[in-house]
Every structure is written in structure tokens, then in C-alpha cells.
Design a protein around this motif. Structure first.
Motif, PDB file in Angstrom:
ATOM      1  N   THR A   1     -17.976  -5.768 -16.370  1.00  8.48           N
ATOM      2  CA  THR A   1     -16.991  -5.784 -15.286  1.00  8.48           C
ATOM      3  C   THR A   1     -15.575  -6.000 -15.815  1.00  8.48           C
ATOM      4  O   THR A   1     -14.616  -6.014 -15.041  1.00  8.48           O
ATOM      5  CB  THR A   1     -17.298  -6.898 -14.267  1.00  8.48           C
ATOM      6  N   LYS A   2     -15.437  -6.141 -17.150  1.00 10.61           N
ATOM      7  CA  LYS A   2     -14.149  -6.423 -17.797  1.00 10.61           C
ATOM      8  C   LYS A   2     -13.463  -7.580 -17.059  1.00 10.61           C
ATOM      9  O   LYS A   2     -12.424  -7.413 -16.421  1.00 10.61           O
ATOM     10  CB  LYS A   2     -13.261  -5.179 -17.807  1.00 10.61           C
ATOM     11  N   MET A   3     -14.059  -8.749 -17.188  1.00 13.67           N
ATOM     12  CA  MET A   3     -13.664  -9.891 -16.371  1.00 13.67           C
ATOM     13  C   MET A   3     -12.182 -10.244 -16.483  1.00 13.67           C
ATOM     14  O   MET A   3     -11.526 -10.505 -15.479  1.00 13.67           O
ATOM     15  CB  MET A   3     -14.513 -11.117 -16.725  1.00 13.67           C
ATOM     16  N   ARG A   4     -11.647 -10.251 -17.687  1.00 10.94           N
ATOM     17  CA  ARG A   4     -10.230 -10.618 -17.831  1.00 10.94           C
ATOM     18  C   ARG A   4      -9.322  -9.632 -17.106  1.00 10.94           C
ATOM     19  O   ARG A   4      -8.379 -10.032 -16.417  1.00 10.94           O
ATOM     20  CB  ARG A   4      -9.848 -10.696 -19.312  1.00 10.94           C
TER      21      ARG A   4
ATOM     22  N   SER B   1      -7.073 -10.362 -13.664  1.00 14.48           N
ATOM     23  CA  SER B   1      -5.639 -10.080 -13.608  1.00 14.48           C
ATOM     24  C   SER B   1      -5.309  -9.218 -12.396  1.00 14.48           C
ATOM     25  O   SER B   1      -4.255  -9.386 -11.768  1.00 14.48           O
ATOM     26  CB  SER B   1      -5.174  -9.392 -14.895  1.00 14.48           C
ATOM     27  N   VAL B   2      -6.227  -8.313 -12.048  1.00 17.84           N
ATOM     28  CA  VAL B   2      -6.040  -7.477 -10.857  1.00 17.84           C
ATOM     29  C   VAL B   2      -6.116  -8.338  -9.598  1.00 17.84           C
ATOM     30  O   VAL B   2      -5.321  -8.171  -8.664  1.00 17.84           O
ATOM     31  CB  VAL B   2      -7.098  -6.350 -10.817  1.00 17.84           C
TER      32      VAL B   2
ATOM     33  N   PHE C   1      -5.411 -11.470  -9.408  1.00 20.89           N
ATOM     34  CA  PHE C   1      -4.168 -12.249  -9.406  1.00 20.89           C
ATOM     35  C   PHE C   1      -3.032 -11.432  -8.780  1.00 20.89           C
ATOM     36  O   PHE C   1      -2.274 -11.941  -7.950  1.00 20.89           O
ATOM     37  CB  PHE C   1      -3.804 -12.656 -10.833  1.00 20.89           C
ATOM     38  N   SER C   2      -2.920 -10.159  -9.167  1.00 21.31           N
ATOM     39  CA  SER C   2      -1.872  -9.285  -8.629  1.00 21.31           C
ATOM     40  C   SER C   2      -2.013  -9.099  -7.123  1.00 21.31           C
ATOM     41  O   SER C   2      -1.024  -9.164  -6.379  1.00 21.31           O
ATOM     42  CB  SER C   2      -1.923  -7.910  -9.307  1.00 21.31           C
ATOM     43  N   SER C   3      -3.241  -8.867  -6.677  1.00 15.12           N
ATOM     44  CA  SER C   3      -3.460  -8.640  -5.246  1.00 15.12           C
ATOM     45  C   SER C   3      -3.184  -9.900  -4.433  1.00 15.12           C
ATOM     46  O   SER C   3      -2.627  -9.838  -3.327  1.00 15.12           O
ATOM     47  CB  SER C   3      -4.881  -8.123  -4.987  1.00 15.12           C
ATOM     48  N   MET C   4      -3.534 -11.052  -4.996  1.00 15.70           N
ATOM     49  CA  MET C   4      -3.262 -12.313  -4.294  1.00 15.70           C
ATOM     50  C   MET C   4      -1.756 -12.592  -4.222  1.00 15.70           C
ATOM     51  O   MET C   4      -1.247 -13.083  -3.216  1.00 15.70           O
ATOM     52  CB  MET C   4      -3.994 -13.465  -4.983  1.00 15.70           C
ATOM     53  N   ALA C   5      -1.036 -12.238  -5.285  1.00 13.08           N
ATOM     54  CA  ALA C   5       0.418 -12.377  -5.270  1.00 13.08           C
ATOM     55  C   ALA C   5       1.012 -11.482  -4.193  1.00 13.08           C
ATOM     56  O   ALA C   5       1.913 -11.895  -3.442  1.00 13.08           O
ATOM     57  CB  ALA C   5       0.997 -12.022  -6.642  1.00 13.08           C
ATOM     58  N   GLY C   6       0.511 -10.242  -4.096  1.00 10.25           N
ATOM     59  CA  GLY C   6       0.986  -9.332  -3.061  1.00 10.25           C
ATOM     60  C   GLY C   6       0.710  -9.854  -1.664  1.00 10.25           C
ATOM     61  O   GLY C   6       1.542  -9.714  -0.756  1.00 10.25           O
ATOM     62  N   TYR C   7      -0.460 -10.476  -1.494  1.00  7.14           N
ATOM     63  CA  TYR C   7      -0.801 -11.054  -0.185  1.00  7.14           C
ATOM     64  C   TYR C   7       0.159 -12.180   0.178  1.00  7.14           C
ATOM     65  O   TYR C   7       0.661 -12.242   1.315  1.00  7.14           O
ATOM     66  CB  TYR C   7      -2.234 -11.580  -0.185  1.00  7.14           C
TER      67      TYR C   7
ATOM     68  N   ILE D   1      -1.841   5.120 -11.277  1.00  4.40           N
ATOM     69  CA  ILE D   1      -1.894   5.053  -9.811  1.00  4.40           C
ATOM     70  C   ILE D   1      -2.886   3.987  -9.343  1.00  4.40           C
ATOM     71  O   ILE D   1      -2.499   3.053  -8.638  1.00  4.40           O
ATOM     72  CB  ILE D   1      -2.212   6.438  -9.204  1.00  4.40           C
ATOM     73  N   PRO D   2      -4.184   4.071  -9.733  1.00  2.00           N
ATOM     74  CA  PRO D   2      -5.087   2.978  -9.330  1.00  2.00           C
ATOM     75  C   PRO D   2      -4.685   1.648  -9.951  1.00  2.00           C
ATOM     76  O   PRO D   2      -4.888   0.588  -9.349  1.00  2.00           O
ATOM     77  CB  PRO D   2      -6.461   3.436  -9.852  1.00  2.00           C
ATOM     78  N   GLY D   3      -4.053   1.697 -11.134  1.00  2.00           N
ATOM     79  CA  GLY D   3      -3.616   0.470 -11.765  1.00  2.00           C
ATOM     80  C   GLY D   3      -2.483  -0.221 -11.025  1.00  2.00           C
ATOM     81  O   GLY D   3      -2.302  -1.430 -11.135  1.00  2.00           O
ATOM     82  N   ALA D   4      -1.719   0.561 -10.248  1.00  2.00           N
ATOM     83  CA  ALA D   4      -0.584   0.002  -9.501  1.00  2.00           C
ATOM     84  C   ALA D   4      -0.959  -0.424  -8.091  1.00  2.00           C
ATOM     85  O   ALA D   4      -0.161  -1.085  -7.412  1.00  2.00           O
ATOM     86  CB  ALA D   4       0.541   1.033  -9.438  1.00  2.00           C
ATOM     87  N   ILE D   5      -2.147  -0.072  -7.643  1.00  2.00           N
ATOM     88  CA  ILE D   5      -2.555  -0.365  -6.269  1.00  2.00           C
ATOM     89  C   ILE D   5      -2.738  -1.861  -5.979  1.00  2.00           C
ATOM     90  O   ILE D   5      -2.354  -2.324  -4.900  1.00  2.00           O
ATOM     91  CB  ILE D   5      -3.823   0.438  -5.907  1.00  2.00           C
ATOM     92  N   PRO D   6      -3.303  -2.657  -6.892  1.00  2.00           N
ATOM     93  CA  PRO D   6      -3.609  -4.062  -6.528  1.00  2.00           C
ATOM     94  C   PRO D   6      -2.433  -4.883  -6.003  1.00  2.00           C
ATOM     95  O   PRO D   6      -2.594  -5.629  -5.027  1.00  2.00           O
ATOM     96  CB  PRO D   6      -4.143  -4.638  -7.838  1.00  2.00           C
ATOM     97  N   PHE D   7      -1.251  -4.785  -6.621  1.00  2.00           N
ATOM     98  CA  PHE D   7      -0.102  -5.578  -6.195  1.00  2.00           C
ATOM     99  C   PHE D   7       0.259  -5.248  -4.747  1.00  2.00           C
ATOM    100  O   PHE D   7       0.468  -6.135  -3.920  1.00  2.00           O
ATOM    101  CB  PHE D   7       1.075  -5.307  -7.132  1.00  2.00           C
TER     102      PHE D   7
END
Length: 297
Positions: free
Chosen positions: A21-24, A28-29, A31-37, A149-155
Motif C-alpha cells: 500500500t506504500k504506507m509512507r 502523506s496523501v 495528510f494533504s487531504s486532511m490539510a485541505g479539509y 493529476i491524480p497526485g494533485a487531487i488529495p490536497f
């Protein structure tokens, strides 16, 4: 079975779960989505925040699992990836596929519970990463543009989760993480160039560790720096940044730009590693500063 053997099996399962699942990366993803929230929420709902964290992890985990299934033969050729669970034979393709499907259903289902737009963007992210970016990696260096593109979606996903709306604010968060990915991933592509070459991956924009690639790293570092301070000028709706915070973010951006220039000057693996590390620090601190600035303004 002895206690030591039981511990070894459990340790192996945990290690394989982390790796497949590439945990690290997944954390980090999250973390980004929670920051955006936190940036988008007028009132923080911790139950939504928890759902976003789990849904985000399942979403990214699914993408990584499908990616490793598709690339299992290529992964076996590279030193960095040959001991991953699938190429090493510790997890079968069938089991991995089943796990990926479960993660997909859980991820999209949890995010759908937040709102439909969040689930939709999650589904788009999984599709683009798995079905477009992954196959293109051995075909063209332009795969990095698709993967961004998918890499930028989480934030921006976090903002959408908080507001159920994709507007200028979410678009700005998307742009920040989109442009940031180029110096970050090209730095990785530079210092892992020889290993990537074994698997047939050419991730650098010119396909080589040359001045052309280094110039593009500098250019996208400048774009990242500029986009990151746009909220300070009042053009981005509810997404705002104080003068103090924007100055700090700008200085951080100059720091990343400095290491991009060092890569151009030195053209070494070590300078590429330095840029990669600095880019990770940059995006993490930027997201923290954005959130802190919102709550102390």
C-alpha cells in the motif's frame, strides 16, 4: 508454532501490507487531504476528518496495489522494487487484485458517505493512476504530467470533502500540488535513473540526466513558488493567506528553487537527493502554514 515464528509471520504480514500500500506515500496523501479539509471547513467535523483519512488511505492504497500488479515483472528487474511482495512471490496477483478491489470499494464508499463529489474525484484519481499513468511510464516521459493529476487531487479533495464544491479555492490547491510534483518526481527520476532504466522507465522530461531536464526542474520550481502565494492577493475566494504567511511560503519556495539551481550547476545524484528531500519538507510545511494561518488570522 513458536512465539518467535508467530512474531516473524505477523511482522512479515505487516511489512508486506506497508509495502504493497506504500504506507509512507499513502500517509502523506492522507495528510494533504486532511490539510485541505481543515482549510475548507467552516466548522471542523472530526467524524468527517476520520472518514476522509480512512477513505483517502484506501483510495491511494488501491492505486498502489493495482500499480504493483501491472508492474510486477518490471519491478523484479529493479533493485529498489524487486523485493516487493508481488515480484518476490509473498503475495499472489490474485490476492493482491482482490485486496485492491476491496480497497477501491471501501475508499470510494467511505468518501461517498462524505459527499458525491469527493467520491467522484477519488474514482478519477484511481482510474488515472492505474489505467493511464502506469501504462504510460514505459512509453513516454509525459507520463509524469499525467501522474501529476491524480497526485494533485488529495490536497483539493479535502476542500471538496469540507464544502461539497469544486471552485477556485479547490482549483488553487490542486495547482499548488500539481506544479510541485514536477521538481519532486524529476529529482527522484534523476537519482534513481539507472535503476529505472533497468525496468524500462524513463521518467525525466528529456529522457536523460542533462541540462534540459535541470532547466525544467528550475522552471517548475518557479511556477510552484508563484502559485503557492496566489491566495495572498485575494483572487481565490475563501482560500486566503496573510502577508506574514505568504512571505514564509515564498522564502520556503526560494529554498526549493536554490536546490533546483544546485542540481543544474552540479548535475549529481547527491544534489537530486537534496532537492527531493527539500521538496518534501516544502510541501509539508506549506500545508501546515496554510492551515495554521487560517486559524490564527
Amino acid at each position: 508454532m513458536s512465539k518467535q515464528a508467530t512474531f516473524s509471520v505477523k511482522h512479515s504480514l505487516v511489512s508486506d501490507f506497508k509495502e504493497i500500500t506504500k504506507m509512507r506515500l499513502s500517509l502523506s496523501v492522507v495528510f494533504s487531504s486532511m490539510a485541505g479539509y481543515l482549510l475548507g471547513a467552516e466548522i471542523v467535523d472530526f467524524s468527517i476528518l476520520i472518514l476522509l483519512a480512512f477513505g483517502g488511505y484506501f483510495m491511494v492504497g488501491a492505486s498502489n496495489i493495482f500499480n504493483q500488479i501491472i508492474e510486477k515483472d518490471l519491478d523484479s528487474l529493479m533493485d529498489r522494487t524487486k523485493n516487493r511482495p508481488i515480484p518476490a512471490g509473498r503475495i499472489s496477483v490474485t490476492n493482491a487484485f482482490a485486496m485492491g478491489c476491496v480497497f477501491t470499494v471501501f475508499g470510494i464508499g467511505i468518501l461517498y458517505f462524505i459527499n458525491q463529489q469527493t467520491a467522484m474525484f477519488a474514482a478519477i484519481s484511481i482510474f488515472l493512476y492505474t489505467c493511464v499513468y502506469t501504462p504510460l511510464k514505459t512509453k513516454t516521459p509525459l507520463s509524469v504530467f499525467v501522474g501529476a493529476i491524480p497526485g494533485a487531487i488529495p490536497f483539493m479533495l479535502g476542500w471538496v470533502a469540507a464544502t461539497n464544491n469544486f471552485g477556485i479555492e479547490a482549483g488553487t490547491l490542486f495547482a499548488i500540488q500539481f506544479f510541485w510534483q514536477f521538481p519532486h518526481f524529476w529529482a527522484i527520476g534523476w537519482f534513481l535513473f539507472d535503476d529505472y532504466k533497468k525496468g524500462g522507465f524513463f521518467m525525466l522530461p528529456t529522457g536523460k540526466q542533462d541540462r534540459g531536464t535541470a532547466k525544467q526542474v528550475i522552471m517548475y520550481s518557479i511556477w510552484t513558488l508563484l502559485v503557492s502565494i496566489v491566495p495572498a492577493f485575494g483572487f481565490t475566494g475563501r482560500l486566503q493567506l496573510s502577508i506574514v504567511a505568504s512571505v514564509i511560503v515564498f522564502l520556503l519556495g526560494l529554498g526549493m528553487l536554490y536546490y533546483a539551481i544546485q542540481l543544474y550547476k552540479k548535475m549529481t545524484v547527491l544534489s537530486a537527493r537534496h532537492l527531493m528531500l527539500v521538496s518534501v519538507i516544502y510541501i509539508t510545511l506549506l500545508q501546515i502554514i496554510y492551515v495554521v494561518d487560517k486559524f490564527i488570522r
